[in-house]
Design an enzyme around this catalytic site. Structure first.
Site, short mmCIF file in Angstrom:
data_model
loop_
_atom_site.label_atom_id
_atom_site.label_comp_id
_atom_site.label_asym_id
_atom_site.label_seq_id
_atom_site.Cartn_x
_atom_site.Cartn_y
_atom_site.Cartn_z
N ASP A 84 0.76 -1.44 -0.11
CA ASP A 84 -0.22 -0.01 -0.17
C ASP A 84 0.95 1.24 0.03
O ASP A 84 1.98 1.40 0.82
CB ASP A 84 -0.86 0.06 1.37
CG ASP A 84 -2.01 1.07 1.18
OD1 ASP A 84 -2.66 1.27 0.22
OD2 ASP A 84 -2.15 1.44 2.32
N HIS A 85 0.32 2.40 -0.69
CA HIS A 85 0.98 3.75 -0.59
C HIS A 85 2.53 3.39 -0.95
O HIS A 85 3.28 4.11 -0.17
CB HIS A 85 0.83 4.47 0.69
CG HIS A 85 -0.76 5.07 0.56
ND1 HIS A 85 -1.12 6.14 -0.10
CD2 HIS A 85 -1.78 4.45 1.34
CE1 HIS A 85 -2.27 6.47 0.25
NE2 HIS A 85 -2.77 5.70 1.15
N ASN A 233 -10.30 1.02 2.77
CA ASN A 233 -9.17 0.94 3.49
C ASN A 233 -9.34 1.27 4.82
O ASN A 233 -9.61 2.32 5.14
CB ASN A 233 -8.18 1.65 2.63
CG ASN A 233 -7.63 1.21 1.66
OD1 ASN A 233 -8.20 0.38 0.99
ND2 ASN A 233 -6.37 1.41 1.02
N VAL A 234 -8.83 0.52 5.79
CA VAL A 234 -9.00 1.00 7.20
C VAL A 234 -7.46 0.64 7.85
O VAL A 234 -6.90 -0.29 7.58
CB VAL A 234 -9.78 -0.04 8.07
CG1 VAL A 234 -9.97 0.12 9.61
CG2 VAL A 234 -11.34 -0.02 7.21
#
Length: 283
Positions: A84-85, A233-234
């Site tokens: 992610d990211h 997304n959490v």
């Protein structure tokens, strides 16, 4: 259970008109909590490791990836592994070899044309190696201590026409959009622009992703999925649960020194949070 792919989970959610939740993993306890929460809820989930988490682990992707993958394989819930990211091309290039079937490449801080160009290159690389690629257009904000951007700041909310051109030119598989949420929110007070979500859903042919869902109330998440959001997304909500449980235990046991004593309630609190978010998904 064999690890599934984000592509498969998102595709199934799209076909069913529901959503799939993705939870950020920082420690082994995070991964175990996501697996436990998914098993309790009887739902699939995505385990995602951000570039920030890799940096926390000394810049070494392999150990945390291997541990998270082992947790996923040992679980009875369908779980996928997602990077992610990612802002460093070298990290994206390492993803296939470490078991990741999907990556979110984040060039959203760059001007539009630069974002488009670098994302197109990274997407082409990912596709050559069988990796499903998510990207971001607009500014969700809130990462790394950055204050959330104002709702009317130019370039903050994702423009549907720009999004359609961006998806067509980059070839991405999913698009994270800015519709009113923000990263790192510890209170669930965000109000989403559901009309914008619907317009984006109509404008682009790929699934939409909601970042910053920890700050979004339950009814807003349900409405967002109904309007066309798919991947939810959490991250911060897990950290809030973790830290709250640790604080509570250490306050009650000030002489405790065995970390297992406070990590057990911390992991349990995160698992409950995961199950709660999964329970919001229709279907």
């Amino acid at each position: 259970m064999p690890v599934v792919s984000t592509r498969e989970l998102v595709g199934t959610a799209v076909a069913a008109g529901t959503g799939v939740a993705a939870f950020n993993v920082i420690t082994l306890e995070h991964a175990e909590a996501v697996a436990e929460g998914a098993e309790r809820a009887g739902r699939p989930a995505v385990l995602q490791i951000s570039e920030n988490a890799v940096r926390f682990h000394g810049g070494r992707l392999a150990p945390i990836a291997a541990a998270t993958l082992a947790v996923a394989r040992a679980s009875t819930a369908p779980l996928a592994l997602h990077l992610d990211h990612v802002v460093t091309p070298e990290l994206l290039e390492a993803a296939p070899g470490e078991g990741f079937g999907s990556v979110m490449f984040d060039a959203s801080a760059l001007p539009y044309e630069e974002n488009l160009a670098v994302t197109a290159r990274m997407t082409a690389y990912g596709h050559r190696h069988g990796v499903w690629v998510e990207a971001e257009l607009g500014r969700v904000g809130g990462k790394d201590g950055e204050p959330p951007p104002g709702a009317h700041t130019p370039g903050v909310r994702t423009d549907p026409d720009e999004a359609a051109a961006y998806v067509a030119k980059t070839g991405i598989d999913a698009l994270a959009v800015a519709v009113g949420s923000s990263h790192a929110m510890t209170e669930r007070t965000a109000a989403l622009d559901h009309g914008l979500i619907a317009r984006l859903r109509a404008a682009v042919p790929v699934p939409l992703v909601l970042h910053g869902s920890s700050g979004v109330p339950d009814h807003e998440i349900r409405a967002a999925i109904a309007a066309g959001m798919v991947k939810i997304n959490v991250g911060t909500a897990l950290n809030t649960a973790f830290t709250g449980a640790v604080r509570e235990y250490l306050a009650a046991h000030p002489r405790a020194v065995d970390p297992r004593k406070h990590l057990v309630p911390a992991r349990e609190a995160m698992a409950g949070t995961v199950a709660g978010f999964l329970g919001l998904l229709p279907g």
